[in-house]
Design a protein around this motif. Structure first.
Motif, PDB file in Angstrom:
ATOM      1  N   GLU A   1      -7.971 -26.704  27.431  1.00 19.29           N
ATOM      2  CA  GLU A   1      -7.572 -27.508  28.586  1.00 19.29           C
ATOM      3  C   GLU A   1      -8.720 -27.579  29.595  1.00 19.29           C
ATOM      4  O   GLU A   1      -9.357 -26.568  29.895  1.00 19.29           O
ATOM      5  N   THR A   2      -8.978 -28.748  30.146  1.00 16.33           N
ATOM      6  CA  THR A   2      -9.996 -28.880  31.185  1.00 16.33           C
ATOM      7  C   THR A   2      -9.412 -28.729  32.580  1.00 16.33           C
ATOM      8  O   THR A   2     -10.133 -28.433  33.534  1.00 16.33           O
ATOM      9  N   GLY A   3      -8.114 -28.977  32.719  1.00 18.98           N
ATOM     10  CA  GLY A   3      -7.515 -28.985  34.046  1.00 18.98           C
ATOM     11  C   GLY A   3      -7.977 -30.149  34.894  1.00 18.98           C
ATOM     12  O   GLY A   3      -7.768 -30.167  36.103  1.00 18.98           O
TER      13      GLY A   3
ATOM     14  N   ASP B   1      -8.642 -14.496  43.490  1.00 19.05           N
ATOM     15  CA  ASP B   1      -8.726 -14.244  42.049  1.00 19.05           C
ATOM     16  C   ASP B   1      -8.563 -15.578  41.332  1.00 19.05           C
ATOM     17  O   ASP B   1      -7.508 -16.216  41.408  1.00 19.05           O
ATOM     18  N   GLY B   2      -9.612 -16.021  40.663  1.00 20.94           N
ATOM     19  CA  GLY B   2      -9.597 -17.328  40.028  1.00 20.94           C
ATOM     20  C   GLY B   2      -8.459 -17.511  39.041  1.00 20.94           C
ATOM     21  O   GLY B   2      -8.224 -16.651  38.187  1.00 20.94           O
TER      22      GLY B   2
ATOM     23  N   PRO C   1     -17.045 -25.087  37.220  1.00 22.70           N
ATOM     24  CA  PRO C   1     -16.647 -23.752  36.763  1.00 22.70           C
ATOM     25  C   PRO C   1     -15.680 -23.113  37.747  1.00 22.70           C
ATOM     26  O   PRO C   1     -15.651 -23.453  38.941  1.00 22.70           O
ATOM     27  N   ILE C   2     -14.893 -22.185  37.265  1.00 17.36           N
ATOM     28  CA  ILE C   2     -13.913 -21.508  38.123  1.00 17.36           C
ATOM     29  C   ILE C   2     -14.618 -20.820  39.294  1.00 17.36           C
ATOM     30  O   ILE C   2     -14.110 -20.808  40.424  1.00 17.36           O
TER      31      ILE C   2
ATOM     32  N   SER D   1      -4.829 -34.087  40.264  1.00 11.26           N
ATOM     33  CA  SER D   1      -3.401 -34.225  40.007  1.00 11.26           C
ATOM     34  C   SER D   1      -2.980 -33.494  38.744  1.00 11.26           C
ATOM     35  O   SER D   1      -1.784 -33.297  38.502  1.00 11.26           O
ATOM     36  N   ASP D   2      -3.945 -33.067  37.933  1.00  8.83           N
ATOM     37  CA  ASP D   2      -3.636 -32.296  36.728  1.00  8.83           C
ATOM     38  C   ASP D   2      -2.996 -30.972  37.150  1.00  8.83           C
ATOM     39  O   ASP D   2      -3.579 -30.216  37.935  1.00  8.83           O
ATOM     40  N   PRO D   3      -1.795 -30.643  36.667  1.00  7.29           N
ATOM     41  CA  PRO D   3      -1.136 -29.407  37.101  1.00  7.29           C
ATOM     42  C   PRO D   3      -1.876 -28.143  36.692  1.00  7.29           C
ATOM     43  O   PRO D   3      -1.595 -27.070  37.233  1.00  7.29           O
ATOM     44  N   LEU D   4      -2.823 -28.253  35.764  1.00  6.59           N
ATOM     45  CA  LEU D   4      -3.609 -27.096  35.347  1.00  6.59           C
ATOM     46  C   LEU D   4      -4.980 -27.063  36.016  1.00  6.59           C
ATOM     47  O   LEU D   4      -5.862 -26.319  35.586  1.00  6.59           O
ATOM     48  N   SER D   5      -5.167 -27.858  37.065  1.00  4.91           N
ATOM     49  CA  SER D   5      -6.429 -27.847  37.793  1.00  4.91           C
ATOM     50  C   SER D   5      -6.715 -26.435  38.292  1.00  4.91           C
ATOM     51  O   SER D   5      -5.832 -25.763  38.839  1.00  4.91           O
ATOM     52  N   PRO D   6      -7.949 -25.926  38.123  1.00  4.43           N
ATOM     53  CA  PRO D   6      -8.228 -24.533  38.479  1.00  4.43           C
ATOM     54  C   PRO D   6      -8.104 -24.270  39.969  1.00  4.43           C
ATOM     55  O   PRO D   6      -8.328 -25.137  40.807  1.00  4.43           O
ATOM     56  N   GLY D   7      -7.741 -23.057  40.289  1.00  6.13           N
ATOM     57  CA  GLY D   7      -7.580 -22.631  41.678  1.00  6.13           C
ATOM     58  C   GLY D   7      -7.708 -21.127  41.777  1.00  6.13           C
ATOM     59  O   GLY D   7      -8.496 -20.509  41.061  1.00  6.13           O
TER      60      GLY D   7
END
Length: 264
Positions: free
Chosen positions: A40-42, A32-33, A47-48, A93-99
Motif C-alpha cells: 500500500e502507498t497510502g 510514533d509514525g 517517507p514516514i 484522502s486515502d484512509p491509509l495515508s501515513p501519519g
C-alpha cells in the motif's frame, strides 16, 4: 517552578527511526509514525520519517508560539500545516495515508495538560497517590478485526481503511484534522505531579507485554536514565520465548521523555 527534561530515542534494529521527540519551554511531545502497509502507498510519496518530522516541527512551533491555545487546537493546526506541506503531490484522502500517533504534555504553574492520540502514553507520577496513566488503546479493541499472519502480525489493510480516522475506530495525526478532536485530553493540578513520562509503544511494551509496573519503569529511569529503559526493552524482546504471540512488531522504535517538576 523548575522543569528539567531527560529523553532518549532509538530505532528498532536495522530500521530507520520513525519516532520523534521534542521539548520546549514547559512542554514535550513524542510521535510514533503510523506507516504504510505491505503493498500500500497510502497515496503519499514521502517517507514516514518526513511526515513525522513535519508534524513534529509544526506541533513544536504551535506549542511555542500559541501557549494559551487548547492542545486540541494546536494538534489540529499542526495537522493542517503538515497537510499543506504535501502540496499537490499526495492523495491525502486515502484512509491509509501515513501519519503518527502522539502524546503531548504541557506544564503550567497551576496544572498539567495532556493530549494522547493512538498508542503513545502519558504517565503522571503523583507521589503517594500513585500514577495517572493515559494510553489510547482503541486500536486494540476494534470489532472483529482480522489479524494477518506473517512477518508482523497486524490488521488487514483493507479492514484498517474502514476504521482508521473514523468514529468507532481509531485515530492518528497527519492527514485528518478532525483527529485532534478525537484525542484523549485531560488536566491535573500541577502540585499533584512530581514527574511526567511520555513514550511511544516501543517503551510502554515493558508494561503491556513484559509484566513491568510503571513504578518499575520510573524507578529504573530515576537510577539509570532514559537510555536504560531502551536497554530494558531490547533485553526483554531478545529474551521473549514466544514473540509471535504479540500483535505487532517484535522490535519497535523506542522513545521516552521524562519531565521533572519541582517548586523553585
Amino acid at each position: 517552578m523548575h522543569i528539567t527534561y531527560t529523553a532518549a530515542t532509538t530505532a528498532a534494529p536495522n530500521s530507520a527511526n520513525e519516532d520523534h521527540l521534542a521539548v520546549g519551554d514547559g512542554w514535550a511531545l513524542v510521535l510514533d509514525g503510523a506507516g504504510r502497509y505491505p503493498g500500500e502507498t497510502g497515496g503519499c510519496i514521502h517517507p514516514i520519517t518526513w511526515v513525522v518530522a513535519r508534524l513534529g516541527i509544526h506541533l513544536s512551533s504551535c506549542l511555542s508560539q500559541q501557549p494559551e491555545q487548547p492542545l486540541t487546537t494546536i494538534a489540529r493546526s499542526a495537522v493542517e500545516a503538515t497537510m499543506a506541506d504535501h502540496d499537490a503531490t499526495c492523495d491525502l484522502s486515502d484512509p491509509l495515508s501515513p501519519g503518527a500517533t502522539g502524546a503531548i504534555v504541557r506544564v503550567r504553574k497551576d496544572r498539567i495538560d495532556w493530549l494522547v492520540v493512538g498508542d503513545c502514553a502519558v504517565v503522571i507520577d503523583r507521589g503517594q497517590d500513585g500514577y495517572t496513566t493515559v494510553i489510547d488503546d482503541r486500536v486494540d479493541h476494534l470489532p472483529d478485526a482480522p489479524i494477518v499472519e506473517g512477518r508482523v502480525r497486524t490488521y488487514s489493510p483493507a479492514y484498517v481503511a474502514t476504521v482508521r480516522n473514523r468514529p468507532g475506530g481509531f485515530w492518528v495525526l497527519g492527514a485528518v484534522p478532525a483527529a485532534a478532536e478525537h484525542a484523549l485530553v485531560g488536566t491535573l493540578p500541577r502540585p499533584a505531579a512530581t514527574q511526567v513520562l511520555l513514550c511511544s509503544d516501543g517503551i510502554s511494551r515493558l508494561t503491556e507485554r513484559y509484566g513491568w509496573g510503571w513504578q518499575d519503569v520510573m524507578a529504573l529511569h530515576q537510577s539509570a536514565g532514559p537510555e536504560s529503559l531502551i536497554r530494558a526493552v531490547r533485553e526483554s524482546e531478545h529474551n521473549d520465548p514466544d514473540p509471535q504471540r504479540w500483535r505487532g512488531k517484535r522490535h519497535d522504535d523506542a522513545t521516552v521523555v521524562v519531565i521533572q517538576v519541582t517548586d523553585a
